[in-house]
Design an enzyme around this catalytic site. Structure first.
Site, PDB file in Angstrom:
ATOM      1  N   LYS A 112       0.827  -1.204   0.000  1.00 29.86           N
ATOM      2  CA  LYS A 112       0.000   0.000   0.000  1.00 29.86           C
ATOM      3  C   LYS A 112       0.869   1.266   0.000  1.00 29.86           C
ATOM      4  O   LYS A 112       0.440   2.324  -0.457  1.00 29.86           O
ATOM      5  CB  LYS A 112      -0.912   0.032   1.222  1.00 29.86           C
ATOM      6  CG  LYS A 112      -1.795  -1.195   1.419  1.00 29.86           C
ATOM      7  CD  LYS A 112      -3.103  -1.071   0.673  1.00 29.86           C
ATOM      8  CE  LYS A 112      -4.146  -2.116   1.023  1.00 29.86           C
ATOM      9  NZ  LYS A 112      -3.767  -3.511   0.951  1.00 29.86           N
TER      10      LYS A 112
HETATM   11  C1  PLP Z   1      -4.324  -4.685   0.427  1.00 25.50           C
HETATM   12  C2  PLP Z   1      -3.495  -5.923   0.402  1.00 25.50           C
HETATM   13  C3  PLP Z   1      -3.732  -6.958  -0.548  1.00 25.50           C
HETATM   14  C4  PLP Z   1      -4.881  -6.912  -1.536  1.00 25.50           C
HETATM   15  O1  PLP Z   1      -4.694  -5.935  -2.526  1.00 25.50           O
HETATM   16  P1  PLP Z   1      -5.947  -5.416  -3.383  1.00 25.50           P
HETATM   17  O2  PLP Z   1      -5.435  -4.294  -4.199  1.00 25.50           O
HETATM   18  O3  PLP Z   1      -6.976  -4.971  -2.365  1.00 25.50           O
HETATM   19  O4  PLP Z   1      -6.452  -6.548  -4.198  1.00 25.50           O
HETATM   20  C5  PLP Z   1      -2.884  -8.042  -0.548  1.00 25.50           C
HETATM   21  N1  PLP Z   1      -1.876  -8.148   0.344  1.00 25.50           N
HETATM   22  C6  PLP Z   1      -1.631  -7.193   1.278  1.00 25.50           C
HETATM   23  C7  PLP Z   1      -0.524  -7.393   2.242  1.00 25.50           C
HETATM   24  C8  PLP Z   1      -2.424  -6.051   1.337  1.00 25.50           C
HETATM   25  O5  PLP Z   1      -2.176  -5.110   2.274  1.00 25.50           O
END
Ligand code: PLP
Length: 464
Positions: A112
């Site tokens: 993120k």
């Molecule tokens: C948010 C997240 C995901 C999922 O990603 P999306 O874009 O919501 O599909 C997978 N792994 C981690 C560690 C995340 O923080």
């Protein structure tokens, strides 16, 4: 470049407006009016360039003249200067034709950060120029809140209020939210669960008087600017394996569909991606959709990969828009059915297009743990439970062995130490730059699950 809503009823916006707005007023999501393309030569020229240089070239057609060239380059430089790896998103080899794209070298150890760090800087520059201030309010089950706090802390055009369920996030996640000391950061521990936090957030956005008074803004994963930032690493990783002269495939651990949708965008822009593989844990609504053509909500079952425990994959709407020839009315019908009946069925044409680009697989809890153990034994690599879902699915699907597979590693194992240690016996250590996390002072405000009380507190904090 103009941005239009997936439901076809909201006014089209500029990049800056779409970024600052988030959700469209007709309930839809903003997408670019057309997909810009890069030539083979331009993609080939990315070889040997820095992550920041590629980021500039990939994002520029979407951002247009929102920022001057120099401004945009500086935004990108600032966004990634806090990453703990000079390559920003390095690629490591797992097996003969299987690679791991490490997206967890940002300040909060999850992917993120790649998007959030960038939009923090873009918000700051855009708001300064407009002479405006906003209050960003978010609800989090862990990763998004800390990423937003790290991205916006100390920026003077924004206050950040993050609501998290008291006692229901991991110690690392909580401390990442409560230890930053900057005065524009407000961590609220809500007496409730994640759904309560999300409901409070929604109610705040629907309270127009409050919304206008504090200038509420959202940075959740439906914000187009977040998707855009993620398109970049599909290019950098593919080019380092020989694209555009050679095809590559990706497996993406998926929750809200933002990350894998960024891969789809890269493909639309001309990157020769063979397959995009959706990897889900036991919460597998998207895998079932690919299997059956029915998109049907069931309940969410908590897992050891909690950031993928989702039942509404918001960004899937952006793909539906393309699958239905960009007809907002068709998307609106599907989303209404999902809301009212908890289900919709894809048309035959839409299914055919979906399967043309995407594969899918799901992974049980036991398989996730087994993959963490197996990869530790075979490669020495310690995977987080989300990354383990991806590599497991990549290994289990039928695929063209001549095409390199890149699995996305979305979090550092130290963010999920309990599950990792139970699986492979190794206690993953925090990177040195974060080793004092448990010695830092915590600062948070405990609040009841009560809209009025929380709105009052926010007004006091931001002075409106
Ligand atoms: C948010 C997240 C995901 C999922 O990603 P999306 O874009 O919501 O599909 C997978 N792994 C981690 C560690 C995340 O923080």
């Amino acid at each position: 470049m103009k941005y239009i809503s997936t439901r076809g009823q909201a006014p089209s916006l500029t990049f800056e407006e779409a970024m600052l707005t988030g959700l469209a007023r007709d309930g839809g999501l903003y997408v670019p009016e057309t997909w810009p393309t890069l030539s083979m030569d331009q993609i080939a020229s990315f070889a040997g360039k820095t992550y920041e240089q590629v980021a500039y070239e990939v994002m520029k057609p979407f951002v247009g003249d929102t920022f001057s060239e120099l401004e945009f380059m500086e935004i990108i430089q600032r966004a990634y200067s806090g990453f703990g790896h000079v390559a920003r998103c390095p690629l490591v080899q797992l097996d003969q034709n299987h690679y791991l794209l490490e997206l967890f070298h940002g300040p909060t150890l999850a992917f993120k950060d790649v998007a959030m760090q960038l939009i923090g800087q873009m918000f700051q520059v855009a708001l300064k120029r407009r002479g405006e201030r906003v209050t960003i309010v978010g609800a989090t089950s862990g990763d998004t809140g800390s990423a937003a706090i790290e991205a916006f802390k100390g920026l003077d055009a924004v206050d950040v209020v993050i609501m998290f369920p008291d006692g229901r996030v991991s110690n690392v996640q909580r401390r990442q939210m409560t230890t930053p000391s900057e005065s524009n950061i407000h961590a609220l521990a809500v007496d409730g669960d994640f759904d309560d936090c999300q409901a409070l957030l929604k109610d705040m956005f629907n309270d127009f008087e409050f919304r206008d008074a504090v200038k509420l803004a959202g940075v959740n994963s439906i914000n187009w600017a977040r998707v855009l930032a993620q398109v970049v690493y599909f290019f950098t990783s593919a080019v380092s394996l020989g694209a555009p002269h050679r095809k590559v495939s990706f497996t993406v651990p998926t929750g809200n569909f933002g990350d894998i949708f960024a891969g789809y965008v890269a493909k639309r822009m001309g990157l020769p991606i063979d397959r995009l593989v959706i990897a889900t844990n036991q919460n597998d609504i998207l895998h079932r959709t690919l299997q059956t053509g029915n998109h049907t909500k069931t309940g969410v079952t908590p897992s050891i990969s909690p950031s993928m425990d989702i039942q509404v994959s918001s960004n899937f709407e952006r793909l539906l828009f393309d699958l239905y020839d960009r007809e907002g009315a068709a998307v609106d019908q599907l989303m209404t059915a999902l809301k009212d009946d908890g289900t919709f069925s894809l048309s035959q044409g839409a299914m055919a297009r979906l399967r043309e680009e995407f594969d899918s697989g799901h992974c049980s809890e036991a398989q996730t743990s087994a993959a963490i153990k197996r990869y530790h034994v075979d490669t020495g690599e310690v995977l987080c439970p989300h990354s383990a879902v991806a590599v497991q699915v990549a290994d289990s699907i039928v695929r063209d062995e001549s095409v390199p597979m890149i699995s996305l590693a979305t979090a550092h194992p130290a963010k999920f130490p309990t599950a990792v240690e139970a699986a492979c016996g190794v206690h993953p250590e925090l990177p040195p730059r974060m080793a004092d996390l448990f010695d830092r002072d915590e600062r948070m405000t405990k609040v009841p699950n009560d809209l009025g009380a929380i709105e009052k507190l926010i007004r006091e904090r931001v002075g409106s």
